[in-house]
Design an enzyme around this catalytic site. Structure first.
Site, PDB file in Angstrom:
ATOM      1  N   GLY A 145     -15.091  10.440   4.255  1.00 33.62           N
ATOM      2  CA  GLY A 145     -14.004  10.870   3.374  1.00 33.62           C
ATOM      3  C   GLY A 145     -14.147  12.270   2.805  1.00 33.62           C
ATOM      4  O   GLY A 145     -13.159  12.913   2.447  1.00 33.62           O
ATOM      5  N   ASP A 187     -15.286  12.229  -1.795  1.00 33.89           N
ATOM      6  CA  ASP A 187     -13.848  12.440  -1.953  1.00 33.89           C
ATOM      7  C   ASP A 187     -13.349  11.887  -3.277  1.00 33.89           C
ATOM      8  O   ASP A 187     -12.565  12.525  -3.961  1.00 33.89           O
ATOM      9  CB  ASP A 187     -13.081  11.822  -0.763  1.00 33.89           C
ATOM     10  CG  ASP A 187     -13.489  10.381  -0.447  1.00 33.89           C
ATOM     11  OD1 ASP A 187     -14.365   9.821  -1.148  1.00 33.89           O
ATOM     12  OD2 ASP A 187     -12.936   9.811   0.519  1.00 33.89           O
ATOM     13  N   ASP A 220     -14.232   5.860  -7.508  1.00 34.13           N
ATOM     14  CA  ASP A 220     -13.364   4.736  -7.835  1.00 34.13           C
ATOM     15  C   ASP A 220     -14.202   3.754  -8.664  1.00 34.13           C
ATOM     16  O   ASP A 220     -14.405   3.958  -9.854  1.00 34.13           O
ATOM     17  CB  ASP A 220     -12.826   4.152  -6.523  1.00 34.13           C
ATOM     18  CG  ASP A 220     -11.794   3.057  -6.712  1.00 34.13           C
ATOM     19  OD1 ASP A 220     -11.417   2.794  -7.852  1.00 34.13           O
ATOM     20  OD2 ASP A 220     -11.357   2.458  -5.718  1.00 34.13           O
ATOM     21  N   LYS A 230     -10.916   8.324 -10.655  1.00 41.30           N
ATOM     22  CA  LYS A 230      -9.987   7.406 -11.331  1.00 41.30           C
ATOM     23  C   LYS A 230     -10.654   7.011 -12.640  1.00 41.30           C
ATOM     24  O   LYS A 230     -11.447   6.063 -12.676  1.00 41.30           O
ATOM     25  CB  LYS A 230      -9.727   6.165 -10.453  1.00 41.30           C
ATOM     26  CG  LYS A 230      -9.059   6.489  -9.116  1.00 41.30           C
ATOM     27  CD  LYS A 230      -8.853   5.244  -8.260  1.00 41.30           C
ATOM     28  CE  LYS A 230      -8.269   5.579  -6.909  1.00 41.30           C
ATOM     29  NZ  LYS A 230      -8.218   4.429  -5.974  1.00 41.30           N
ATOM     30  N   PHE A 238      -3.824   4.037  -4.926  1.00 38.15           N
ATOM     31  CA  PHE A 238      -4.484   4.234  -3.638  1.00 38.15           C
ATOM     32  C   PHE A 238      -3.876   5.471  -2.990  1.00 38.15           C
ATOM     33  O   PHE A 238      -2.671   5.549  -2.772  1.00 38.15           O
ATOM     34  CB  PHE A 238      -4.325   3.019  -2.717  1.00 38.15           C
ATOM     35  CG  PHE A 238      -5.195   3.117  -1.507  1.00 38.15           C
ATOM     36  CD1 PHE A 238      -6.529   2.763  -1.561  1.00 38.15           C
ATOM     37  CD2 PHE A 238      -4.689   3.628  -0.316  1.00 38.15           C
ATOM     38  CE1 PHE A 238      -7.352   2.896  -0.446  1.00 38.15           C
ATOM     39  CE2 PHE A 238      -5.507   3.767   0.802  1.00 38.15           C
ATOM     40  CZ  PHE A 238      -6.835   3.398   0.730  1.00 38.15           C
ATOM     41  N   VAL A 239      -4.710   6.464  -2.697  1.00 36.26           N
ATOM     42  CA  VAL A 239      -4.218   7.735  -2.160  1.00 36.26           C
ATOM     43  C   VAL A 239      -4.827   8.008  -0.787  1.00 36.26           C
ATOM     44  O   VAL A 239      -5.913   7.512  -0.466  1.00 36.26           O
ATOM     45  CB  VAL A 239      -4.525   8.913  -3.119  1.00 36.26           C
ATOM     46  CG1 VAL A 239      -3.676   8.825  -4.370  1.00 36.26           C
ATOM     47  CG2 VAL A 239      -6.014   8.980  -3.479  1.00 36.26           C
ATOM     48  N   ASP A 298      -8.532   8.103   3.617  1.00 29.44           N
ATOM     49  CA  ASP A 298      -7.885   7.365   4.695  1.00 29.44           C
ATOM     50  C   ASP A 298      -7.370   6.005   4.273  1.00 29.44           C
ATOM     51  O   ASP A 298      -7.784   5.447   3.258  1.00 29.44           O
ATOM     52  CB  ASP A 298      -8.899   7.132   5.830  1.00 29.44           C
ATOM     53  CG  ASP A 298      -9.938   6.085   5.437  1.00 29.44           C
ATOM     54  OD1 ASP A 298     -10.635   6.296   4.426  1.00 29.44           O
ATOM     55  OD2 ASP A 298     -10.037   5.036   6.110  1.00 29.44           O
ATOM     56  N   ARG A 311      -6.447  11.070   7.318  1.00 30.67           N
ATOM     57  CA  ARG A 311      -7.458  12.009   6.795  1.00 30.67           C
ATOM     58  C   ARG A 311      -6.995  13.447   6.983  1.00 30.67           C
ATOM     59  O   ARG A 311      -7.347  14.331   6.208  1.00 30.67           O
ATOM     60  CB  ARG A 311      -8.793  11.823   7.523  1.00 30.67           C
ATOM     61  CG  ARG A 311      -9.471  10.485   7.274  1.00 30.67           C
ATOM     62  CD  ARG A 311     -10.927  10.545   7.742  1.00 30.67           C
ATOM     63  NE  ARG A 311     -11.532   9.234   7.874  1.00 30.67           N
ATOM     64  CZ  ARG A 311     -12.035   8.514   6.877  1.00 30.67           C
ATOM     65  NH1 ARG A 311     -12.006   8.976   5.653  1.00 30.67           N
ATOM     66  NH2 ARG A 311     -12.578   7.331   7.105  1.00 30.67           N
TER      67      ARG A 311
END
Ligand code: IMP
Ligand code: MG
Length: 197
Positions: free
Chosen positions: A62, A118, A121, A149, A170-171, A177, A183
């Protein structure tokens, strides 16, 4: 020079098939680029003049786009050490225990280490990578993430350099991805609801 013409009756290809799946752009590539420059300056200010070597540890896959853009703004001598962690196997978007796919490669002992990911979370991935690196006794350990987040980020997983705080969405895009797709979408974006598993 060659010229390519559409045969008569061939279906018209959409210019960007990924764009059809995107509900909205959350962070435009130009905003990311500007933030990367500022983040690189923050990182350089910490390590400038430090005689211990610097190693960046990108968490694959990521972080690859973020890493590539960030390090080209970093005016420091540095090495890379790769690690690959799988968090969302297949189409799942609810986190399971992270799995180490590629164990840490490269030099981290007695060096200043910056982990690059990336997104922060639940923090499970970074917690695992931090533990892996600490076993190798780095001189220092810091972390850079493009996205965080904050409503979910746990207090025991410190991050030192943060690109953007976002809502608990969710991005995809810019390295992030869904089922290994999107990606290469250049912006951080939210998918249409029906595409979410
Ligand atoms: P954590 O272990 O729950 O902190 O999740 C971190 C990893 O899960 C990241 O490295 C991402 O690969 C993935 N992840 C978490 N949130 C998202 C998201 O919104 N979109 C895509 N991937 C995500
Ligand atoms: Mg990841």
């Amino acid at each position: 020079m060659s010229s390519i013409t559409q045969p008569p009756g061939a279906p018209v290809q959409p210019r960007d098939p990924m764009a059809a799946d995107i509900a909205r752009i959350l962070i435009h590539r130009d905003q990311i680029e500007a933030r990367n420059q500022a983040l690189a300056a923050e990182i350089a200010a910490v390590y400038n003049g430090d005689s211990a070597g610097l190693t960046l540890v990108p968490i694959l896959s990521g972080s690859i786009i973020f890493l590539a853009d960030l390090i080209r703004h970093l005016p420091l001598k540095m090495k890379l050490a790769l690690v690959q962690i799988s968090t969302y196997p297949g189409k799942a978007t609810s986190p399971r225990k992270p799995r180490t796919v590629l164990a840490l490669s490269g030099e981290v002992t007695d060096r200043n280490v910056v982990v690059v990911d990336d997104i922060l979370d639940s923090g499970r991935t970074l917690r695992q990578v931090h533990a892996m690196i600490r076993q190798r006794r780095p001189k220092s350990l810091r972390t850079a993430v493009l996205l965080r987040k904050p409503s979910k980020a746990p207090p025991d997983v410190p991050v030192d350099f943060v690109g953007f705080d976002i809502d608990d969405l969710f991005v995809v895009g810019y390295g992030l991805d869904l089922n290994d797709h999107y990606r290469n979408y250049p912006h951080v974006a939210v998918l249409h609801r029906e595409l979410m598993p």
